[in-house]
Scaffold this active site. Sequence first.
Site, mmCIF file in Angstrom:
data_model
loop_
_atom_site.group_PDB
_atom_site.id
_atom_site.type_symbol
_atom_site.label_atom_id
_atom_site.label_comp_id
_atom_site.label_asym_id
_atom_site.label_seq_id
_atom_site.Cartn_x
_atom_site.Cartn_y
_atom_site.Cartn_z
ATOM 1 N N LEU A 1 0.802 -1.312 -0.089
ATOM 2 C CA LEU A 1 0.107 -0.113 0.010
ATOM 3 C C LEU A 1 0.760 1.304 -0.128
ATOM 4 C CD1 LEU A 1 -2.834 -0.961 2.572
ATOM 5 C CD2 LEU A 1 -3.185 -0.887 0.297
ATOM 6 N N GLY A 2 1.845 1.298 0.753
ATOM 7 C CA GLY A 2 2.797 2.277 0.766
ATOM 8 C C GLY A 2 4.116 2.337 1.633
ATOM 9 N N GLY A 23 7.098 4.455 3.848
ATOM 10 C CA GLY A 23 7.855 5.717 4.235
ATOM 11 C C GLY A 23 9.194 5.479 5.159
ATOM 12 N N MET A 37 9.477 5.409 8.278
ATOM 13 C CA MET A 37 9.616 4.495 9.509
ATOM 14 C C MET A 37 8.633 3.251 9.260
ATOM 15 S SD MET A 37 11.174 6.143 11.798
ATOM 16 C CE MET A 37 10.547 5.199 13.299
ATOM 17 N N GLY A 38 8.502 3.074 8.173
ATOM 18 C CA GLY A 38 7.649 1.444 7.837
ATOM 19 C C GLY A 38 6.939 1.535 6.259
ATOM 20 N N GLU A 39 6.815 0.279 6.175
ATOM 21 C CA GLU A 39 6.133 -0.241 4.882
ATOM 22 C C GLU A 39 4.796 -0.865 5.178
ATOM 23 O OE1 GLU A 39 10.343 -1.565 2.885
ATOM 24 O OE2 GLU A 39 9.082 -3.039 3.792
ATOM 25 N N LYS A 91 1.624 -2.871 8.964
ATOM 26 C CA LYS A 91 2.873 -1.948 8.763
ATOM 27 C C LYS A 91 4.020 -2.706 9.342
ATOM 28 C CE LYS A 91 3.583 2.194 9.395
ATOM 29 N NZ LYS A 91 3.615 3.576 9.631
ATOM 30 N N ASP A 126 2.027 14.880 13.547
ATOM 31 C CA ASP A 126 2.429 14.763 12.413
ATOM 32 C C ASP A 126 0.792 14.840 11.537
ATOM 33 O OD1 ASP A 126 3.450 14.863 9.962
ATOM 34 O OD2 ASP A 126 3.263 12.421 9.646
#
Length: 681
Positions: free
Chosen positions: A18-19, A21, A23-25, A41, A134
């Site tokens: 899905l995405g 970044g 700090m995580g996939e 995640k 955030d």
Amino acid sequence: MALEPHTRLGPYEILAALGAGGMGEVYRARDTRLGRDVAIKVLPMHLSSSPDFRARFEREAKTVSGLNHPNICTIHDVGREGDTDFLVMELIDGETLARRVERGPLAMADVLRIGSQIADALDRAHRAGVVHRDLKPGNVMLTKLGAKLMDFGLAREADGMGPMGALTVTKSQPLTAEGSIVGTFQYMAPERLEGKDADQRSDVWALGCVLYEMATGKRAFEGKSQASLISAIMSAEPAPIEQIAPLAPPALDRLVHACLAKDPDERIQTAHDVRLQLGWIAGDSSTSQVGKVTAARRAPNAKIAWAVAASAVVAAVAIAAWALSTKGHETGPLVRFTITPGAGSLNPQGGNLAISPDGKRVVYGAVDSSSTLRLWVRPLEALEATQLEGTENASLPFWSPDSRFIAFFADGKLKKVPAAGGSVDVLCDAPDGRGGTWSKDGVILFAPIAAGPIERVADTGGDPVVVQRPDSTHGETALRFPSFLPDQKHYQFVALPPRRGQFNVFVGDLASSRRSLLTTSGALPVYSPPYLVLVRGGRLLAQRFDAGSRTLSGTPIPFASAPSLQGAAGMPAVSISANGILVRNSAGLQESHLVWVDIDGRPQQVLPLPAAKYGNVAISADGQRAVVERYTDANAMDLWMVDLSRALATRFTHTASAHLYNAVWSPDGSKIAFNSDMDGP
């Protein structure tokens, strides 16, 4: 290293990425035990080897899993498979707020609703000792059941722990890399840019940025570089919301700017307070219309392009240009300027303002320094208005079809006067006139009394003749505000009493007493080819109208808030010229505060409640509570209960009634009696 489809993490089978970044996939996965899809995640391998990062990851799961709230993404599970650490979260179908804002600003009702849900979610997190850190549109998911606050990825507990790992991701967009301008700086409070610790007030700042972006479609702070963006956040102020979104309530602009105070101590302190303020604004979205005017030319391709004129009691009028397409989207540049309606102050009765059929002049009632109400005529191209002599005590003016004369009610008579000034002629008796209309054939239809029929008279004067009577078998008490349709043989009018603020609108035939029900509206509809402008739910709506067959079609298009109707019930909310210039008077009940005064009327204490359009106040015998009339939209009010000791107000009725007033307490304070027309007179 990315996980391939069909990889198993305990009982979870990876389906698709899905995405990702810093700090995580995040992956879509299948919970094989419960048979449901979830989001997983995964902590990246280069971070899993760090005990500190793994500890943060686990701490994040435990903290956020305790935030049981309908507007916060739910944590289902946490686990480790081999060297892979992962979180299991609910899989949310929907659209990110960021993607929605890319299409333009949200409707004001959605801004207030979604903003309240985000604020409530933040308040829940803050009470649990968690600061999000955030908050941004990309971390808010819009679903059918409401907004979901996502990605506490930079969150930390308020006891001083360091940053925690990223938590969630939007379903169809990649995670924003930690530290990017859009993902961090764009919504970062000044104290965080100075290296200070974030607290709940930093989230309030970010919430202010999000509210601003929802209402305007633009970011509160912009910069071509990281340095210029930081400079804007530290020293600049965002443009007023009303400058970009003219129909936004002024109270929303005040709230957002209070969230964006540079000094955290001067900022709104809690998300809970933001939610309460949004609730108050949602209860009175009509406050946005005081002192606004919009103007534009007739646009091509079946677009509505109207000039909307709104005059404040103090005689300042703002102008803005816009066009409304048939899909309800506003386009065109914004233009603003002010005009002065002349000496004195405008009469708050909405029907005392009318545009000439040729769109060149406006007539309105104004009270001069001697407290005398007279008519004034103001050419749109001029800087000053002219007082019409002989129009003392005039009300509800309407124009002749050629724009040369103005008819009006005064001193129990129907009269007319040249628009350029001159002698006043009496046409007939009208003891308590309630609206009129003038045909090209020299016929005037008018309602001579507040509770009675519609009559006709020649524009040269004479004995009036009844053309429509109230139908008592259907509970009608009055017919008001006739308005000729283009064929000059048919006309529309409203019947009283209303039901829940909506009047039955009929079409009558000048040649007979026949009539047919056309629609319902909170005010007399106004025809502007090819639309009929209606009022419903405190909004102006445009719906296609075939004047030949006298039928409505299609879905009504909302395009503005309706002005407050502080005069005779059923009067038109706007006036529109033949070339598409629309005027409206937003004078009337203004925003105010509840204030204690001493016996001499000197203010002693302002109750810390938001400003609103308050009416009469009734205080209980023990002095502990009060019932207050408060307007909730353009033509309705509710009663609010105020705890005077705690300055806490809650809505007491939910009737949306045009006549809900005269509240009185029983001697023991256990009951309240009041008037209401929700079911009839």
